[in-house]
Design a protein around this motif. Structure first.
Motif, PDB file in Angstrom:
ATOM      1  N   LEU A 106      -9.968  14.624   6.156  1.00  0.00           N
ATOM      2  CA  LEU A 106      -9.726  12.412   5.880  1.00  0.00           C
ATOM      3  C   LEU A 106     -10.755  11.817   5.957  1.00  0.00           C
ATOM      4  O   LEU A 106     -11.033  11.166   5.280  1.00  0.00           O
ATOM      5  N   THR A 107     -11.943  12.973   5.552  1.00  0.00           N
ATOM      6  CA  THR A 107     -13.423  11.748   5.694  1.00  0.00           C
ATOM      7  C   THR A 107     -12.617  11.593   3.839  1.00  0.00           C
ATOM      8  O   THR A 107     -13.633  10.608   3.913  1.00  0.00           O
ATOM      9  N   VAL A 108     -12.405  12.325   3.320  1.00  0.00           N
ATOM     10  CA  VAL A 108     -12.394  11.838   2.123  1.00  0.00           C
ATOM     11  C   VAL A 108     -11.544  10.996   1.136  1.00  0.00           C
ATOM     12  O   VAL A 108     -11.903  10.438   0.853  1.00  0.00           O
ATOM     13  N   LEU A 109     -10.522  10.893   1.796  1.00  0.00           N
ATOM     14  CA  LEU A 109      -9.007  10.350   2.077  1.00  0.00           C
ATOM     15  C   LEU A 109      -9.501   8.809   2.441  1.00  0.00           C
ATOM     16  O   LEU A 109      -8.727   7.502   2.034  1.00  0.00           O
ATOM     17  N   THR A 110     -10.141   8.708   3.392  1.00  0.00           N
ATOM     18  CA  THR A 110     -10.223   7.316   4.556  1.00  0.00           C
ATOM     19  C   THR A 110     -11.530   6.676   3.490  1.00  0.00           C
ATOM     20  O   THR A 110     -11.894   5.466   3.796  1.00  0.00           O
ATOM     21  N   LYS A 111     -12.147   7.465   2.732  1.00  0.00           N
ATOM     22  CA  LYS A 111     -13.483   6.360   2.146  1.00  0.00           C
ATOM     23  C   LYS A 111     -12.739   5.556   0.590  1.00  0.00           C
ATOM     24  O   LYS A 111     -13.025   4.982  -0.115  1.00  0.00           O
ATOM     25  N   ILE A 112     -11.541   6.373   0.391  1.00  0.00           N
ATOM     26  CA  ILE A 112     -11.567   5.434  -0.567  1.00  0.00           C
ATOM     27  C   ILE A 112     -10.542   4.451  -0.036  1.00  0.00           C
ATOM     28  O   ILE A 112      -9.469   3.757   0.858  1.00  0.00           O
ATOM     29  N   PRO A 113     -11.289   3.021  -1.143  1.00  0.00           N
ATOM     30  CA  PRO A 113     -10.721   1.816  -0.589  1.00  0.00           C
ATOM     31  C   PRO A 113      -9.244   1.310  -0.704  1.00  0.00           C
ATOM     32  O   PRO A 113      -8.714   1.679  -0.989  1.00  0.00           O
ATOM     33  N   GLY A 114      -9.049   1.027   0.623  1.00  0.00           N
ATOM     34  CA  GLY A 114      -7.434   0.246   1.603  1.00  0.00           C
ATOM     35  C   GLY A 114      -6.567   1.885   1.277  1.00  0.00           C
ATOM     36  O   GLY A 114      -5.851   1.537   2.180  1.00  0.00           O
ATOM     37  N   ILE A 115      -7.392   2.818   1.788  1.00  0.00           N
ATOM     38  CA  ILE A 115      -7.224   3.566   3.083  1.00  0.00           C
ATOM     39  C   ILE A 115      -7.274   3.706   4.081  1.00  0.00           C
ATOM     40  O   ILE A 115      -8.252   4.427   3.682  1.00  0.00           O
ATOM     41  N   GLY A 116      -6.604   3.945   5.102  1.00  0.00           N
ATOM     42  CA  GLY A 116      -7.170   3.762   6.130  1.00  0.00           C
ATOM     43  C   GLY A 116      -6.723   5.560   7.272  1.00  0.00           C
ATOM     44  O   GLY A 116      -6.161   5.900   6.751  1.00  0.00           O
ATOM     45  N   LYS A 117      -6.829   5.889   8.590  1.00  0.00           N
ATOM     46  CA  LYS A 117      -6.852   6.718   9.226  1.00  0.00           C
ATOM     47  C   LYS A 117      -5.149   7.063   9.059  1.00  0.00           C
ATOM     48  O   LYS A 117      -4.600   7.918   8.594  1.00  0.00           O
ATOM     49  N   LYS A 118      -4.787   6.003   9.444  1.00  0.00           N
ATOM     50  CA  LYS A 118      -2.876   6.168   9.527  1.00  0.00           C
ATOM     51  C   LYS A 118      -2.483   6.844   7.828  1.00  0.00           C
ATOM     52  O   LYS A 118      -1.621   7.049   8.201  1.00  0.00           O
ATOM     53  N   THR A 119      -3.124   5.906   7.441  1.00  0.00           N
ATOM     54  CA  THR A 119      -2.641   6.250   5.999  1.00  0.00           C
ATOM     55  C   THR A 119      -2.558   7.777   5.553  1.00  0.00           C
ATOM     56  O   THR A 119      -1.544   8.443   4.851  1.00  0.00           O
TER      57      THR A 119
END
Length: 199
Positions: A106-119
């Motif tokens: 989740l750490t990598v994915l939530t660092k992508i601009p526009g991607i929050g934890k739920k997404t």
């Protein structure tokens, strides 16, 4: 559906380009990874996805079949449209993305601009069993980790200035990392722009 377009790249902008196909200019929206491989005045062939909306027809283009297939998988996730999917492909390489999803990072994915934890959680749930996993977490190299790197003030300021000029984080961070010893924000920006040939 338009499967691909082949023609001369007449213009390249921040998130799209014009492909001249026998005198007809197609506006094709592209990710940073595709943008880096295009040059004005040269022929290019892009795999395409036509998004049909009530108010517009939007053509998305991909340099590789791999990115095209990943784009389709991303748009199959609830809440992720073509623009968000393109933004993901601009921020992280396909292999790094697969690894992040496969390892439920989740750490990598939530660092992508526009991607929050739920997404990010939705992406993992819906795509974990649909995409291949490449390597292990320790095999993510520095360039693939650009969306999670902690940067100093100079780097942050240079990144902000360069993205304001139309470049993406995925494009500029490898160059910023190469010139990390620059003495000032201005010098860092100058060196990165020199790498890009001032375009």
């Amino acid at each position: 559906m338009i499967g691909y377009v082949r023609g001369i790249v007449s213009h390249i902008f921040g998130d799209y380009c014009f492909i001249d196909v026998q005198g007809v200019g197609y506006r094709v929206y592209i990710a940073a990874s595709t943008r880096q491989k295009l040059n004005t005045g040269t022929e290019a062939s892009l795999f395409t996805y036509l998004n049909v909306r009530e108010d517009a027809l939007m053509l998305y283009g991909f340099y590789t079949q791999d990115e095209y297939q990943l784009f389709l998988k991303l748009t199959s996730v609830g809440g992720i449209g073509p623009k968000v999917a393109l933004g993901i492909l601009s921020a992280i390489s396909p292999d790094a993305f697969r690894l992040a999803v496969g390892s439920k990072n989740l750490t990598v994915l939530t660092k992508i601009p526009g991607i929050g934890k739920k997404t990010a959680e939705r992406i993992i749930v819906e795509l974990h069993d649909k995409i291949g996993v490449v390597g292990t977490d320790s095999q993510l190299n520095k360039e693939e980790q650009i969306v999670v790197d902690e940067t100093d003030d100079a780097t942050q300021q240079a990144l902000a200035a360069l993205t304001a000029l139309g470049y993406t984080q995925a494009e500029v961070m490898p160059a910023i990392n190469r010139h990390g010893a620059a003495k000032s924000v201005q010098e860092l920006i100058k060196l990165v722009l020199r790498d890009f040939g001032g375009r």
